[in-house]
Design an enzyme around this catalytic site. Structure first.
Site, PDB file in Angstrom:
ATOM      1  CD  GLU A 132      -2.688  -1.506  -0.004  1.00 47.81           C
ATOM      2  OE1 GLU A 132      -2.927  -0.570  -0.792  1.00 47.81           O
ATOM      3  OE2 GLU A 132      -3.046  -2.690  -0.221  1.00 47.81           O
ATOM      4  CD  GLU A 171      -1.588  -4.307  -7.603  1.00 44.20           C
ATOM      5  OE1 GLU A 171      -2.188  -3.264  -7.274  1.00 44.20           O
ATOM      6  OE2 GLU A 171      -1.426  -5.273  -6.845  1.00 44.20           O
TER       7      GLU A 171
HETATM    8 ZN    ZN Z   1      -2.491  -3.168  -4.988  1.00 41.64          ZN
END
Ligand code: ZN
Length: 489
Positions: free
Chosen positions: A251, A280
């Protein structure tokens, strides 16, 4: 743009609060508040005057970032107005019924009760894809929501190549003895100390704690109101602290991206990620490529020992490194290691594609799922709860999202390879806990550009290379070859 952006960031903050701080009895009033704000947003976003303004600005002589803002907002608006209100409502209703049905079905390991819901959502998504428009491949229209500019025809051969390279690597590793993980699993790890260490990690990776914060939630996530207000969450498991540490790094990687958009993009449609896959790539880069490296643990093992002196006594950085890179074919995607993980995604991608093309019936999903698990990972789910029912995505009818996870992994390896070339002392810095040079390079090459360029173009600018599977496959072999004493055929 400013008003709409402010509205959506307030909606984001209320949603964050709902997952972290909100007392349980506030649930109903929070739903009212969110619904009011969402309909205000929708009303303003669909005003005809907005379309006139956007049309006037399209093609106007504007700075690059403003042109991108107009392009992005026009695209979003065009897509929104193509969907009839009836379909919007039907989708929302089907989703909320499906989520409830999915929870029950997963608990009871009963796919049959969920099947009509997924069949209905599939029909609605096919209808939505046709309304958005495509050139014969409905999946493209859905992919566009998460990965603007990406096409199925580009992904399919790329992913097939990846699969062909991953399956033998996983087989080779699975035949080798696993690393010693007894120091992790044989102990309890104080939650308070985990929390303190995870905050140290966040600061260590240069996340600005004056422009963001970390809290706890059942499922870790990140959300950003703007570059000066980025909210992250993590979870604590007393039997395995690395769950918290790696979710903080993950995160945190998303968070650094959110803090890094250029201030001039603030409150426009050019701020934010260029795609979910690119978002991502930033989390995976910090979690896996940096956070699961030996230099990283050479710096952080002694610090971990100060928080857990008893448990960590005599545990070397090499031992931590081996333990956190444990690879094993397993049933559950979210618990999978970085080598097997993509096989879970490729399975879902191929099934979604077959469903969307009408080549697979939702009734045959469990069998297709299990067959592919056997082929690629050599294991069979004992029941559908640990198989086809494990993810929430399909109960939202979210087809087209899964490939962004694998794209993120491919992008991350390619991006890190370029960073290594540009920063010859990168790994020496990591070994000394000095993360700023890497963060600065990422900010310059990736973060600051927000959504001015499409993800694939931006990565090409930063790396000088086309999207391919090689950097990721090379990275895996370089790391796991020595760890598991296996070599490339
Ligand atoms: Zn992620």
């Amino acid at each position: 743009m400013h008003e709409l952006r402010d509205l959506s960031s307030v909606i984001g903050l209320l949603t964050w609060d709902q997952e972290t701080m909100m007392p349980p009895r506030a649930a109903e009033s929070r739903a009212e508040q969110l619904s009011t704000l969402q309909s205000m947003y929708h009303q303003r976003f669909s005003e005809p005057r907005l379309e006139e303004l956007l049309n006037t600005l399209t093609g106007a002589d504007l700075p690059e970032e403003q042109r991108a803002a107009v392009r992005n907002m026009s695209t979003e608006r065009r897509r929104a107005v193509k969907i009839p209100l009836r379909l919007v409502k039907e989708l929302a209703q089907a989703q909320s019924l499906a989520v409830e049905a999915w929870k029950e079905a997963r608990k009871n390991r009963d796919f049959k009760s969920f099947e009509p819901h997924v069949a209905r959502l599939l029909r609605l998504r096919q209808e939505q894809a046709d309304a958005w428009g495509h050139t014969g491949e409905r999946y493209d229209a859905l992919l566009e929501t998460y990965e603007p500019g990406m096409k199925t025809a580009r992904l399919e051969p790329l992913f097939e190549k990846l699969r062909a390279q991953l399956v033998p690597l996983v087989k080779a590793i699975a035949a080798r003895p696993p690393p010693d993980r007894a120091f992790i699993t044989g102990n309890t790890w104080s939650g308070d100390a985990q929390w303190a260490f995870s905050l140290e990690l966040l600061k260590g990776m240069t996340f600005d704690m004056d422009a963001g914060r970390q809290d706890r939630s059942a499922h870790p996530f990140s959300s950003g109101a703007n570059i000066h207000d980025v909210r992250l969450t993590t979870r604590i498991h007393e039997d395995n602290p690395f769950s918290a540490f790696f979710s903080t790094l993950h995160e945190g990687g998303h968070g650094l991206y959110e803090q890094g958009f250029a201030p001039k993009l603030h409150r426009t449609w050019a701020t934010g990620a260029a795609s979910m896959g690119l978002h991502e790539s930033q989390s995976r880069l910090w979690e896996n490529l940096v956070g699961r490296s030996l230099p990283f643990w050479q710096h952080w093992t002694p610090k971990l020992r100060t928080h857990f002196p008893k448990v960590m006594e005599g545990v070397s950085p090499e031992k931590v490194y081996a333990a956190v890179n444990h690879v094993e074919p397993s049933l559950i995607r979210v618990e999978a290691d970085e080598v097997t993980y993509n096989l879970h995604i490729l399975l879902r991608f191929n099934l979604e594609l077959a469903l969307m093309r009408g080549k697979l019936s939702t009734r045959d999903l469990p069998e297709a799922w299990n067959e592919r698990m056997r082929q690629d990972l050599g294991i069979t789910p004992p029941h559908d709860g640990d198989g086809v029912l494990q993810d929430i995505h399909w109960s939202w009818g979210e087809f087209g999202y899964f490939p962004t996870y694998t794209l993120g992994n491919l992008y991350s390896a390619s991006i890190l390879r370029s960073a290594e070339k540009a920063l010859p002392s990168l790994w020496q810095n990591v070994r000394q806990g000095e993360m700023k040079p890497l963060r600065e390079w990422l900010r310059t090459e990736i973060h600051q550009h927000g959504f001015v360029y499409y993800a694939e173009d931006l990565v090409k600018r930063a790396t000088g290379a086309e999207l391919s599977v090689e950097p990721f496959i090379d990275y895996l072999w370089q790391k796991y070859g020595p760890l598991y004493n296996v070599s490339r055929a």
